[in-house]
Write a protein that holds these residues in place. Structure first.
Motif, PDB file in Angstrom:
ATOM      1  N   THR A 203      -4.294  29.042   4.629  1.00  0.00           N
ATOM      2  CA  THR A 203      -4.265  30.487   4.434  1.00  0.00           C
ATOM      3  C   THR A 203      -3.254  31.087   5.392  1.00  0.00           C
ATOM      4  N   LEU A 204      -2.282  31.794   4.842  1.00  0.00           N
ATOM      5  CA  LEU A 204      -1.275  32.476   5.654  1.00  0.00           C
ATOM      6  C   LEU A 204      -1.615  33.960   5.639  1.00  0.00           C
ATOM      7  N   TRP A 205      -1.987  34.449   6.803  1.00  0.00           N
ATOM      8  CA  TRP A 205      -2.370  35.851   6.950  1.00  0.00           C
ATOM      9  C   TRP A 205      -1.171  36.681   7.418  1.00  0.00           C
ATOM     10  N   LEU A 206      -0.799  37.694   6.660  1.00  0.00           N
ATOM     11  CA  LEU A 206       0.149  38.688   7.154  1.00  0.00           C
ATOM     12  C   LEU A 206      -0.575  39.467   8.240  1.00  0.00           C
ATOM     13  N   ALA A 207      -0.028  39.471   9.446  1.00  0.00           N
ATOM     14  CA  ALA A 207      -0.795  39.936  10.601  1.00  0.00           C
ATOM     15  C   ALA A 207      -0.117  41.090  11.332  1.00  0.00           C
ATOM     16  N   ARG A 208       0.358  42.070  10.579  1.00  0.00           N
ATOM     17  CA  ARG A 208       0.883  43.309  11.151  1.00  0.00           C
ATOM     18  C   ARG A 208       0.156  44.492  10.518  1.00  0.00           C
ATOM     19  N   PRO A 209      -1.178  44.564  10.689  1.00  0.00           N
ATOM     20  CA  PRO A 209      -1.937  45.628  10.020  1.00  0.00           C
ATOM     21  C   PRO A 209      -1.525  47.031  10.451  1.00  0.00           C
ATOM     22  N   GLU A 210      -1.021  47.152  11.688  1.00  0.00           N
ATOM     23  CA  GLU A 210      -0.595  48.473  12.155  1.00  0.00           C
ATOM     24  C   GLU A 210       0.628  48.974  11.402  1.00  0.00           C
ATOM     25  N   ARG A 211       1.334  48.079  10.699  1.00  0.00           N
ATOM     26  CA  ARG A 211       2.475  48.451   9.871  1.00  0.00           C
ATOM     27  C   ARG A 211       2.175  48.249   8.390  1.00  0.00           C
TER      28      ARG A 211
ATOM     29  N   VAL B 233      -0.941  47.740  -2.327  1.00  0.00           N
ATOM     30  CA  VAL B 233      -0.080  46.578  -2.600  1.00  0.00           C
ATOM     31  C   VAL B 233       1.172  47.157  -3.256  1.00  0.00           C
ATOM     32  N   PHE B 234       2.151  47.506  -2.438  1.00  0.00           N
ATOM     33  CA  PHE B 234       3.262  48.319  -2.909  1.00  0.00           C
ATOM     34  C   PHE B 234       4.601  47.613  -2.740  1.00  0.00           C
ATOM     35  N   GLY B 235       5.530  47.954  -3.619  1.00  0.00           N
ATOM     36  CA  GLY B 235       6.907  47.513  -3.480  1.00  0.00           C
ATOM     37  C   GLY B 235       7.033  46.006  -3.367  1.00  0.00           C
ATOM     38  N   ALA B 236       7.718  45.564  -2.321  1.00  0.00           N
ATOM     39  CA  ALA B 236       7.895  44.128  -2.100  1.00  0.00           C
ATOM     40  C   ALA B 236       6.559  43.425  -1.912  1.00  0.00           C
ATOM     41  N   GLY B 237       5.540  44.155  -1.471  1.00  0.00           N
ATOM     42  CA  GLY B 237       4.202  43.578  -1.368  1.00  0.00           C
ATOM     43  C   GLY B 237       3.622  43.256  -2.728  1.00  0.00           C
TER      44      GLY B 237
ATOM     45  N   ASP C 236       2.645  19.301   5.958  1.00  0.00           N
ATOM     46  CA  ASP C 236       1.345  18.735   6.321  1.00  0.00           C
ATOM     47  C   ASP C 236       0.548  18.272   5.105  1.00  0.00           C
ATOM     48  N   GLY C 237       1.075  18.493   3.905  1.00  0.00           N
ATOM     49  CA  GLY C 237       0.432  17.981   2.705  1.00  0.00           C
ATOM     50  C   GLY C 237      -0.637  18.857   2.088  1.00  0.00           C
ATOM     51  N   VAL C 238      -0.599  20.173   2.317  1.00  0.00           N
ATOM     52  CA  VAL C 238      -1.614  21.037   1.705  1.00  0.00           C
ATOM     53  C   VAL C 238      -1.444  21.076   0.190  1.00  0.00           C
ATOM     54  N   ARG C 239      -2.526  21.353  -0.505  1.00  0.00           N
ATOM     55  CA  ARG C 239      -2.519  21.430  -1.950  1.00  0.00           C
ATOM     56  C   ARG C 239      -2.679  22.857  -2.448  1.00  0.00           C
ATOM     57  N   LEU C 240      -3.102  23.754  -1.567  1.00  0.00           N
ATOM     58  CA  LEU C 240      -3.340  25.147  -1.944  1.00  0.00           C
ATOM     59  C   LEU C 240      -2.883  26.060  -0.819  1.00  0.00           C
ATOM     60  N   ILE C 241      -2.056  27.054  -1.161  1.00  0.00           N
ATOM     61  CA  ILE C 241      -1.597  28.046  -0.192  1.00  0.00           C
ATOM     62  C   ILE C 241      -2.146  29.408  -0.608  1.00  0.00           C
ATOM     63  N   VAL C 242      -2.832  30.065   0.324  1.00  0.00           N
ATOM     64  CA  VAL C 242      -3.439  31.366   0.081  1.00  0.00           C
ATOM     65  C   VAL C 242      -2.733  32.407   0.939  1.00  0.00           C
ATOM     66  N   LEU C 243      -2.317  33.504   0.335  1.00  0.00           N
ATOM     67  CA  LEU C 243      -1.705  34.616   1.059  1.00  0.00           C
ATOM     68  C   LEU C 243      -2.689  35.775   1.133  1.00  0.00           C
ATOM     69  N   ARG C 244      -2.892  36.272   2.358  1.00  0.00           N
ATOM     70  CA  ARG C 244      -3.805  37.408   2.560  1.00  0.00           C
ATOM     71  C   ARG C 244      -3.201  38.353   3.593  1.00  0.00           C
ATOM     72  N   GLY C 245      -3.798  39.513   3.740  1.00  0.00           N
ATOM     73  CA  GLY C 245      -3.303  40.480   4.705  1.00  0.00           C
ATOM     74  C   GLY C 245      -4.399  40.935   5.654  1.00  0.00           C
ATOM     75  N   ARG C 246      -4.111  40.968   6.935  1.00  0.00           N
ATOM     76  CA  ARG C 246      -5.060  41.495   7.907  1.00  0.00           C
ATOM     77  C   ARG C 246      -5.190  43.009   7.735  1.00  0.00           C
ATOM     78  N   GLY C 247      -6.364  43.523   8.043  1.00  0.00           N
ATOM     79  CA  GLY C 247      -6.548  44.963   8.003  1.00  0.00           C
ATOM     80  C   GLY C 247      -6.800  45.494   6.605  1.00  0.00           C
ATOM     81  N   ARG C 248      -6.509  46.759   6.424  1.00  0.00           N
ATOM     82  CA  ARG C 248      -6.873  47.457   5.195  1.00  0.00           C
ATOM     83  C   ARG C 248      -5.994  47.082   4.016  1.00  0.00           C
ATOM     84  N   ASN C 249      -4.705  46.865   4.242  1.00  0.00           N
ATOM     85  CA  ASN C 249      -3.755  46.692   3.149  1.00  0.00           C
ATOM     86  C   ASN C 249      -3.151  45.294   3.128  1.00  0.00           C
ATOM     87  N   PHE C 250      -3.020  44.745   1.931  1.00  0.00           N
ATOM     88  CA  PHE C 250      -2.375  43.439   1.778  1.00  0.00           C
ATOM     89  C   PHE C 250      -0.927  43.494   2.260  1.00  0.00           C
ATOM     90  N   CYS C 251      -0.121  44.368   1.655  1.00  0.00           N
ATOM     91  CA  CYS C 251       1.278  44.519   2.059  1.00  0.00           C
ATOM     92  C   CYS C 251       1.828  45.783   1.420  1.00  0.00           C
TER      93      CYS C 251
END
Length: 246
Positions: free
Chosen positions: A16-24, A106-110, A46-61
């Motif tokens: 799981t890759l967390w976008l971690a700039r919730p203040e922005r 979830v706006f624009g490039a997000g 490292d051989g992962v089979r599943l990649i999950v994208l999430r966002g810290r805080g209120r908004n994904f991106c």
């Protein structure tokens, strides 16, 4: 010590890759784009089979990070946008299963980041918008049309207004709408499906079922950012949005 802009968590064959700039609003600036790119490379190695994208805080991106807009040139802004497109193409072409779990705005490039994933899970109450055409930007339009169809894509892009999660599901932008407490179960189900076949077969299936015109998308984007006055158009759009909110 500066906190990481992307936090990677591993559990068995899932990363799981967390976008971690919730203040922005987890907006995509150069740092977070580079960190996403590097993080993906690392977990693939490292051989992962599943990649999950999430966002810290209120908004994904919330889209492109424009906090430093006044200080950058048209050329720097254009390069930043082109770099995002290259990242989107990379994620879209990954040989493993991808999931985006998106809440809030979830706006624009997000929204484009959400759209490139195989499974696109919208949390109840989330909203999606592609405002780029309002300032002359042609980003991810081909991929969006591939998901929702040409006519629906034109309607969404020309209107430029946010659509709610249920409407995103009806259009095909989202693949599921769930409550936040159901996320772990949903990811678990995707993991079970993603690991049912061997990695080589999954990669081959992804390659044969991916339909994209990367060169055409990049060319269309390059033409749109090369038009004189990119920064001025973005500033005018931001002023219009701010005035509407008042």
């Amino acid at each position: 010590m500066t906190e990481a802009s992307v936090v990677v968590e591993r559990a068995a064959e899932t990363a799981t890759l967390w976008l971690a700039r919730p203040e922005r609003g987890n907006a995509l600036g150069a740092e977070i784009v580079d960190a996403l790119d590097a993080g993906i490379d690392a977990v693939l190695a490292d051989g992962v089979r599943l990649i999950v994208l999430r966002g810290r805080g209120r908004n994904f991106c919330t889209g492109l990070d424009l906090a430093d807009l006044e200080a950058i040139s048209d050329g720097d802004l254009a390069l930043r946008i082109l770099r995002i497109e290259l990242l989107l193409q990379k994620i879209h072409a990954l040989p493993v299963t991808t999931v985006a779990v998106a809440g809030g705005r979830v706006f624009g490039a997000g929204a484009d980041l959400f759209a490139v994933c195989d499974h696109r899970i919208a949390l109840r109450g989330s909203s999606f918008a592609f405002p780029g055409p309002a300032f002359g930007l042609v980003l991810g339009t081909g991929r969006l049309a591939g998901l929702v169809g040409d006519t629906a894509a034109r309607q969404v892009l020309l209107a430029g207004q946010a659509i709610e999660a249920q409407r995103a599901l009806e259009l095909g932008l989202a693949t599921a709408v769930i409550e936040e407490d159901a996320v772990d179960g949903a990811i678990g189900a995707v993991h079970a499906a993603a690991t049912r076949l061997d990695a080589t077969t999954v990669a081959a299936l992804h390659g044969r079922t991916r339909h994209a015109d990367d060169a055409g998308d990049l060319a269309a984007l390059a033409r749109s950012v090369a038009r004189p006055g990119l920064k001025a158009r973005v500033e005018a759009y931001r002023a219009k949005v701010a005035a509407a909110r008042r």
